[in-house]
Scaffold this active site. Structure first.
Site, PDB file in Angstrom:
ATOM      1  N   ASP A 194       3.881  68.907 -55.997  1.00  0.00           N
ATOM      2  CA  ASP A 194       4.561  68.506 -57.227  1.00  0.00           C
ATOM      3  C   ASP A 194       5.387  67.245 -56.977  1.00  0.00           C
ATOM      4  OD1 ASP A 194       5.611  69.304 -60.007  1.00  0.00           O
ATOM      5  OD2 ASP A 194       7.475  69.124 -58.877  1.00  0.00           O
ATOM      6  N   GLU A 230       0.505  65.201 -56.465  1.00  0.00           N
ATOM      7  CA  GLU A 230       0.626  64.813 -57.861  1.00  0.00           C
ATOM      8  C   GLU A 230       1.315  63.459 -57.968  1.00  0.00           C
ATOM      9  OE1 GLU A 230       2.640  65.665 -62.062  1.00  0.00           O
ATOM     10  OE2 GLU A 230       3.678  65.596 -60.155  1.00  0.00           O
TER      11      GLU A 230
HETATM   12  C1  LAG Z   1       6.262  67.604 -62.186  1.00  0.00           C
HETATM   13  N1  LAG Z   1       5.485  66.805 -61.623  1.00  0.00           N
HETATM   14  O1  LAG Z   1       5.897  65.747 -60.948  1.00  0.00           O
HETATM   15  C2  LAG Z   1       5.778  68.729 -63.008  1.00  0.00           C
HETATM   16  O2  LAG Z   1       4.384  68.659 -63.216  1.00  0.00           O
HETATM   17  C3  LAG Z   1       6.558  68.760 -64.273  1.00  0.00           C
HETATM   18  O3  LAG Z   1       6.094  69.756 -65.112  1.00  0.00           O
HETATM   19  C4  LAG Z   1       8.034  68.944 -63.902  1.00  0.00           C
HETATM   20  O4  LAG Z   1       8.874  68.804 -65.057  1.00  0.00           O
HETATM   21  C5  LAG Z   1       8.511  67.869 -62.941  1.00  0.00           C
HETATM   22  N2  LAG Z   1       7.550  67.382 -62.051  1.00  0.00           N
HETATM   23  C6  LAG Z   1       9.635  68.420 -62.090  1.00  0.00           C
HETATM   24  O5  LAG Z   1       9.134  69.376 -61.180  1.00  0.00           O
HETATM   25  C7  LAG Z   1       9.168  69.998 -65.764  1.00  0.00           C
HETATM   26  C8  LAG Z   1       9.466  69.678 -67.226  1.00  0.00           C
HETATM   27  C9  LAG Z   1      10.830  69.056 -67.387  1.00  0.00           C
HETATM   28  C10 LAG Z   1      11.894  69.942 -66.772  1.00  0.00           C
HETATM   29  C11 LAG Z   1      11.536  70.072 -65.282  1.00  0.00           C
HETATM   30  C12 LAG Z   1      12.515  70.955 -64.541  1.00  0.00           C
HETATM   31  O6  LAG Z   1       8.445  68.784 -67.724  1.00  0.00           O
HETATM   32  O7  LAG Z   1      11.113  68.943 -68.811  1.00  0.00           O
HETATM   33  O8  LAG Z   1      13.178  69.372 -66.924  1.00  0.00           O
HETATM   34  O9  LAG Z   1      10.228  70.702 -65.158  1.00  0.00           O
HETATM   35  O10 LAG Z   1      12.570  72.239 -65.105  1.00  0.00           O
HETATM   36  C13 LAG Z   1      14.141  70.184 -67.582  1.00  0.00           C
HETATM   37  C14 LAG Z   1      14.662  69.562 -68.872  1.00  0.00           C
HETATM   38  C15 LAG Z   1      15.446  68.291 -68.532  1.00  0.00           C
HETATM   39  C16 LAG Z   1      16.581  68.619 -67.595  1.00  0.00           C
HETATM   40  C17 LAG Z   1      15.985  69.262 -66.343  1.00  0.00           C
HETATM   41  C18 LAG Z   1      17.056  69.667 -65.336  1.00  0.00           C
HETATM   42  O11 LAG Z   1      13.565  69.266 -69.728  1.00  0.00           O
HETATM   43  O12 LAG Z   1      15.963  67.743 -69.744  1.00  0.00           O
HETATM   44  O13 LAG Z   1      17.283  67.459 -67.225  1.00  0.00           O
HETATM   45  O14 LAG Z   1      15.239  70.445 -66.701  1.00  0.00           O
HETATM   46  O15 LAG Z   1      17.933  70.639 -65.904  1.00  0.00           O
END
Ligand code: LAG
Ligand code: CA
Length: 487
Positions: A194, A230
């Site tokens: 990741d 990735e």
């Molecule tokens: C990845 N690849 O590089 C994953 O495929 C992707 O799904 C991951 O983001 C990212 N890296 C981090 O491992 C996902 C969500 C984000 C989420 C993050 C952490 O797409 O939206 O962020 O996982 O859970 C979320 C909130 C953010 C916030 C963050 C920290 O959406 O707004 O800042 O959590 O609290």
């Protein structure tokens, strides 16, 4: 770390996104029968429990420790799954989140460990403040990645607030490699790395150099774990996928977008342009590439006008049939759960919704119940996995196109596919390269040889190939506008 080990005659990976370990364990018999090589499972480590919004899928991308109680089940259930699947020759790749820990705030994770993201304190590992990048390493005032044109920011600053590990230190590498070695010793065979773009290539290779060989109970001695990194590289940023190809495979995100655009006929694209598909399209070398039509991110937050998903089922089947019949990259099939989209201004405001279930626990999988989509079990896709296996190693041959959206090609006597992505029936004699005989269309029938079987009356039945490899093939337009034959 770029070579993978499959049972002979198998090749394809399926991502059973958010499935519980017990459900994957039962699915492995079906996967073995249908020729899948391996399963990518959701991140198995202890994760944050997010309640606002309630239990999003992405809470699992916020590690709290490397202990193993997660939304998918317990450590014991994980180990039972790995053993049962390995015994069937279906291998387990885990989604490996080691670039970062949680975002800000404090709490208790899915296995009871406390954490404090603001203090950068993760006693369950343990990690403390010195294990994270700070102002000395990250040049931005916010501590966030602000400019993707600056490789230092991309590697040393926070991605969406996630506490960024200092992956160059021996201590951090020992913890993350220790986690991976625990899994390898239990029988895990590979890793989706990741956020690899956010880790320095040297740190990735130093960490992987610490890994044990795969467990000799199931794998030939000296076999290394498989890694696909990735790296989202559309060609416009400072960090490129090719920086990582020396370590292992690299995700090729342009594959899903390019095939999606062709099948949708976006931007004047046509099926006939696929005759040199792959490196000829400026993509990574096929032996370095890890490919997919959609993944858990692109099906939610990708360019929804290009990416195809289960929601465009007919075009999705065409796209998957093409990638499985063609020879490019290591292919992964997505297996999704359903959620109700809420598209406003081109963005899905419901993209966070977690798997079916309630109160943060996941329901048992029942394929095709409306909650669990199970694309990997769609006849058109799973029969093309078999086509792919039968054709493994046999070059593309017998190309034909009409200059528009009708194409056909073979695989040097092992298989032949015709795709009619136009209006109106296509009917003509093709040079298939196949040995003389009777074949069934595996897009619509159960078997490749007579008796063809009948999947709900859809089966197009038998096709005759004559002694010179010619066959008269009729392909209707509309639903499943393809005929695929294989030995
Ligand atoms: C990845 N690849 O590089 C994953 O495929 C992707 O799904 C991951 O983001 C990212 N890296 C981090 O491992 C996902 C969500 C984000 C989420 C993050 C952490 O797409 O939206 O962020 O996982 O859970 C979320 C909130 C953010 C916030 C963050 C920290 O959406 O707004 O800042 O959590 O609290
Ligand atoms: Ca980083």
């Amino acid at each position: 770390f770029g070579t993978y080990y499959c049972q002979s005659g198998r090749d394809v990976v399926v991502h059973l996104f958010e499935w519980k370990w017990a459900d994957i364990q039962s699915e492995c018999s079906w996967l073995a029968e249908h020729g899948y090589c391996a399963v990518q499972v959701s991140p198995p480590m202890e994760h944050r429990i997010v309640t606002d919004p309630p239990y999003p899928w992405w809470q699992r991308y916020q590690p709290v420790s490397y202990s193993m109680n997660s939304r998918s089940g317990s450590e014991q259930q994980f180990r039972d799954m790995v053993e049962a699947c390995n015994d069937l020759g279906v291998y387990i790749y885990i989604d490996d989140v080691i670039n970062h820990m949680t975002g800000g705030g404090a709490g208790v994770g899915s296995d009871g460990s406390s954490f404090d993201g603001d203090a950068r304190d993760y006693p369950g590992v343990p990690f403390g403040p010195f294990d994270f990048n700070g102002p000395e390493q990250c040049p931005t005032a916010s501590g966030e990645i602000e400019d993707y044109g600056d490789p230092i920011q991309v590697r040393n600053c926070m991605l969406v607030g996630l506490r960024d590990l200092r992956g160059g230190t021996a201590y951090v590498q020992d913890q993350t490699a220790g986690y991976m070695n625990k899994l390898i010793d239990w029988g895990v065979a590979g890793f989706r790395l990741d956020a690899a773009k956010h880790m320095w290539p040297a740190d990735v290779s130093d960490t992987f150099a610490k890994l044990h060989d795969l467990n000799a109970q199931w794998f030939p001695s000296g076999t290394k774990a498989y890694v696909y990194q990735e790296v989202i590289d559309w060609g416009s940023e400072a960090v490129s996928g090719s920086e990582y190809t020396g370590i292992g495979r690299v995700t090729e995100f342009r594959h899903g977008k390019n095939i999606g655009d062709v099948v949708r006929k976006n931007f004047g694209q046509r099926m006939s342009y696929l005759s040199n598909y792959g490196e000829g399209w400026g993509q990574l070398n096929g032996l370095d590439a890890f490919v997919f039509i959609d993944n858990h991110d692109t099906q939610r937050t990708g360019d929804l006008n290009s990416i195809l998903t289960f929601r465009q089922s007919n075009m999705y089947k065409i796209a998957n049939a093409f990638q499985l019949a063609w020879q490019y990259g290591h292919v992964r099939i997505m297996s999704s759960y359903y959620w109700q989209q809420d598209i406003q201004d081109g963005r899905d405001h419901n993209e966070w919704i977690g798997p079916p279930g309630s109160g943060g626990s996941t329901s048992d999988v029942v394929c095709f119940d409306g909650d669990w989509i199970c694309e990997h079990r769609w006849r058109q896709i799973s029969n093309m996995v078999r086509f792919h296996n039968v054709a493994l190693g046999y070059p593309v041959s017998n190309w034909w196109d009409n200059g528009g959206d009708r194409i056909a090609f073979g695989r040097s006597g092992r298989g032949f596919i015709v795709i009619n992505n136009e209006n109106g029936e296509l009917s003509q004699s093709f040079s298939t390269g196949l040995p003389e005989g009777q074949y069934c269309d595996v897009i619509t029938c159960d078997n490749n040889r007579p008796p063809c079987g009948d999947s709900g009356g859809a089966c197009r039945g038998e096709f005759s190939v004559d002694g010179s490899g010619q066959a008269l093939i009729t392909v209707p337009a509309g639903e499943d506008p393809m005929v695929a034959l294989h030995v």
